[in-house]
Design an enzyme around this catalytic site. Structure first.
Site, mmCIF file in Angstrom:
data_model
loop_
_atom_site.group_PDB
_atom_site.id
_atom_site.type_symbol
_atom_site.label_atom_id
_atom_site.label_comp_id
_atom_site.label_asym_id
_atom_site.label_seq_id
_atom_site.Cartn_x
_atom_site.Cartn_y
_atom_site.Cartn_z
ATOM 1 N N GLU A 17 0.716 -1.288 0.023
ATOM 2 C CA GLU A 17 0.050 -0.089 -0.008
ATOM 3 C C GLU A 17 0.829 1.300 -0.072
ATOM 4 O OE1 GLU A 17 -3.659 -0.347 2.451
ATOM 5 O OE2 GLU A 17 -2.317 -2.160 3.324
ATOM 6 N N SER A 194 -6.254 -2.152 1.499
ATOM 7 C CA SER A 194 -6.488 -1.511 0.143
ATOM 8 C C SER A 194 -6.875 -2.451 -0.746
ATOM 9 C CB SER A 194 -5.275 -0.538 -0.335
ATOM 10 O OG SER A 194 -5.213 0.591 0.487
ATOM 11 N N TYR A 263 -8.719 3.293 -6.780
ATOM 12 C CA TYR A 263 -7.736 4.368 -6.772
ATOM 13 C C TYR A 263 -7.506 4.458 -8.219
ATOM 14 C CZ TYR A 263 -6.902 3.358 -2.129
ATOM 15 O OH TYR A 263 -7.199 3.179 -0.750
ATOM 16 N N ARG A 302 -11.476 3.443 10.482
ATOM 17 C CA ARG A 302 -12.717 3.154 9.629
ATOM 18 C C ARG A 302 -13.258 1.889 9.846
ATOM 19 N NH1 ARG A 302 -10.857 2.760 4.727
ATOM 20 N NH2 ARG A 302 -11.516 0.602 4.590
ATOM 21 N N ASP A 304 -15.634 -1.340 8.392
ATOM 22 C CA ASP A 304 -16.508 -1.576 7.309
ATOM 23 C C ASP A 304 -17.451 -2.874 7.444
ATOM 24 O OD1 ASP A 304 -14.708 0.279 6.263
ATOM 25 O OD2 ASP A 304 -13.568 -1.503 5.106
ATOM 26 N N GLU A 318 -14.315 -5.603 8.463
ATOM 27 C CA GLU A 318 -13.077 -5.194 9.062
ATOM 28 C C GLU A 318 -12.989 -3.748 9.730
ATOM 29 O OE1 GLU A 318 -10.456 -6.298 6.063
ATOM 30 O OE2 GLU A 318 -10.443 -4.139 5.124
ATOM 31 N N ASN A 320 -10.220 -0.754 10.145
ATOM 32 C CA ASN A 320 -8.875 -0.412 9.468
ATOM 33 C C ASN A 320 -8.355 0.887 10.455
ATOM 34 O OD1 ASN A 320 -8.875 -1.198 6.548
ATOM 35 N ND2 ASN A 320 -10.944 -0.992 6.832
ATOM 36 N N GLY A 324 -7.467 5.519 4.794
ATOM 37 C CA GLY A 324 -7.160 6.232 3.752
ATOM 38 C C GLY A 324 -7.443 7.615 3.938
#
Length: 366
Positions: A17, A194, A263, A302, A304, A318, A320, A324
């Protein structure tokens, strides 16, 4: 007038990443409140060299797969060549007192997994985000899933095995996956983010190829059942009293939200707020805070989720711990939609890092 706090923004690193980390760092450097803070950009090359001084972001971006972003969020080119950054074998500014607080923006292994957090603990420096334990647990997907199970948080069925086990018992593992999870399923490295190394699998040949891809990034491979679901995300902020943002939804441009959809392609949609019922939104926010507490999170994360279409079940996917921070990233976008702009979000994260550090020092001196 008090001097500005020197904030080391650390980016790049060894993981898959690396390129995303550069974009996150660029956004933080662009939005940090320069009336209160003096940013100190520190880059880490893919082979572990530390770049300090000059313009390490531009130097690393010259070899990046992802161009840096223009002020409007569009991609911008990056000139190659030296930018005057010094190459160090060790992070000298951490030990010499040149910085007051560290903002790690190192997504994935060797940054989001507790490694740099442990080094900063040894250096006695405050840093943004989760501590060693929460970082390591959240990065290791099977370990996090076991904790979510113990907390009663619903999730998709899954199993994990090592590459050694795969080589020794391939036929048995394939049959077990077909029987317990079925197709389609998702194959992932146990430690990465990512969507790097993630594959959607529909049959045995794709399963074999997906396991081989995941093994490039980790010796342990995670397989999850495929479910017909919408993808929801929520941002968490805080230490002892974390709060959750409004809920957002990802509508990927591809079959699932892989690296290219995140991305490179421009067709993915971020729906903020997510078009779900108030009860569903409240459930997601409550589960996000519970998951954050289960791993002993601090600062930010974050979280999810999946919203299963046939049943309406909400399943945690999960956590994070260094989400990002790019121009298209959900973490800052969700807080902006919740009333906290990017600049103030960065300020709050730095304040939380300092608060946590003061509390740790108080306990150590007691």
């Amino acid at each position: 007038m008090s001097r500005k706090l020197r904030v080391a923004v650390v980016f790049g690193g060894h993981s898959g990443e690396h390129d995303v980390s550069l974009r996150s760092a660029q956004a933080i450097l662009r939005h940090i409140d320069r009336e209160r803070f003096e940013p100190v950009p520190i880059g880490i090359t893919r082979d572990g060299q530390w770049l300090v001084g000059g313009d390490p972001l531009r130097e690393l971006a010259a070899q990046s797969r992802l161009p840096l972003e223009g002020a409007d969020g569009s991609e911008s080119g990056c000139a190659s060549g030296s930018t005057g950054a010094r190459v160090l074998a060790v992070p000298e500014p951490f030990w010499s007192g040149e910085v007051d607080v560290v903002f790690p923006v190192l997504h994935g292994p060797y940054g989001e997994d507790g490694t740099i957090q442990g080094m900063l603990e040894l250096a006695g420096l405050p840093y943004v985000g989760c501590g060693v334990l929460a970082s390591a647990v959240a990065m290791d997907k099977p370990t996090a899933k076991r904790l979510f199970t113990s907390a009663g948080l619903d999730q998709a069925r899954w199993l994990v095995f090592t590459w050694h086990e795969w080589e020794r018992e391939r036929s048995a593992l394939i049959e077990h996956i077909e029987r317990e999870l079925g197709f389609p399923c998702f194959v992932k490295p146990a430690n990465l983010g990512s969507s790097v190394g993630v594959s959607k699998v529909r049959d045995r040949p794709e399963l074999v190829a997906a396991v081989e891809l995941a093994n490039r990034y980790d010796r342990r491979i995670l397989v999850e059942e495929g479910i017909d679901a919408r993808e929801l995300e929520v941002s968490v902020l805080g230490n002892e009293e974390p709060v959750a943002s409004i809920v957002g939804e990802i509508v990927p441009s591809r079959e699932f939200y892989d690296y290219e959809a995140k991305y490179i392609d421009t067709g993915s949609q971020l729906l903020i707020p997510a078009p779900i019922s108030p009860d569903q939104a409240e459930t997601v926010r409550r589960m996000a805070i519970e998951a954050f507490r289960v791993i002993d999170g601090a600062g930010m994360a974050r979280v999810d989720f999946f919203l299963e279409r046939p049943t309406g079940r909400i399943l945690i996917n999960e956590v994070n711990t260094i989400p990002g921070f790019t121009a298209i990233s959900m973490y800052p976008k969700l807080w902006e939609a919740s009333g906290l702009c990017f600049r103030d979000l960065i300020t709050r994260l730095i304040e939380l890092a300092l608060e946590r550090h003061r509390e740790q020092r108080r306990r150590r001196s007691a």
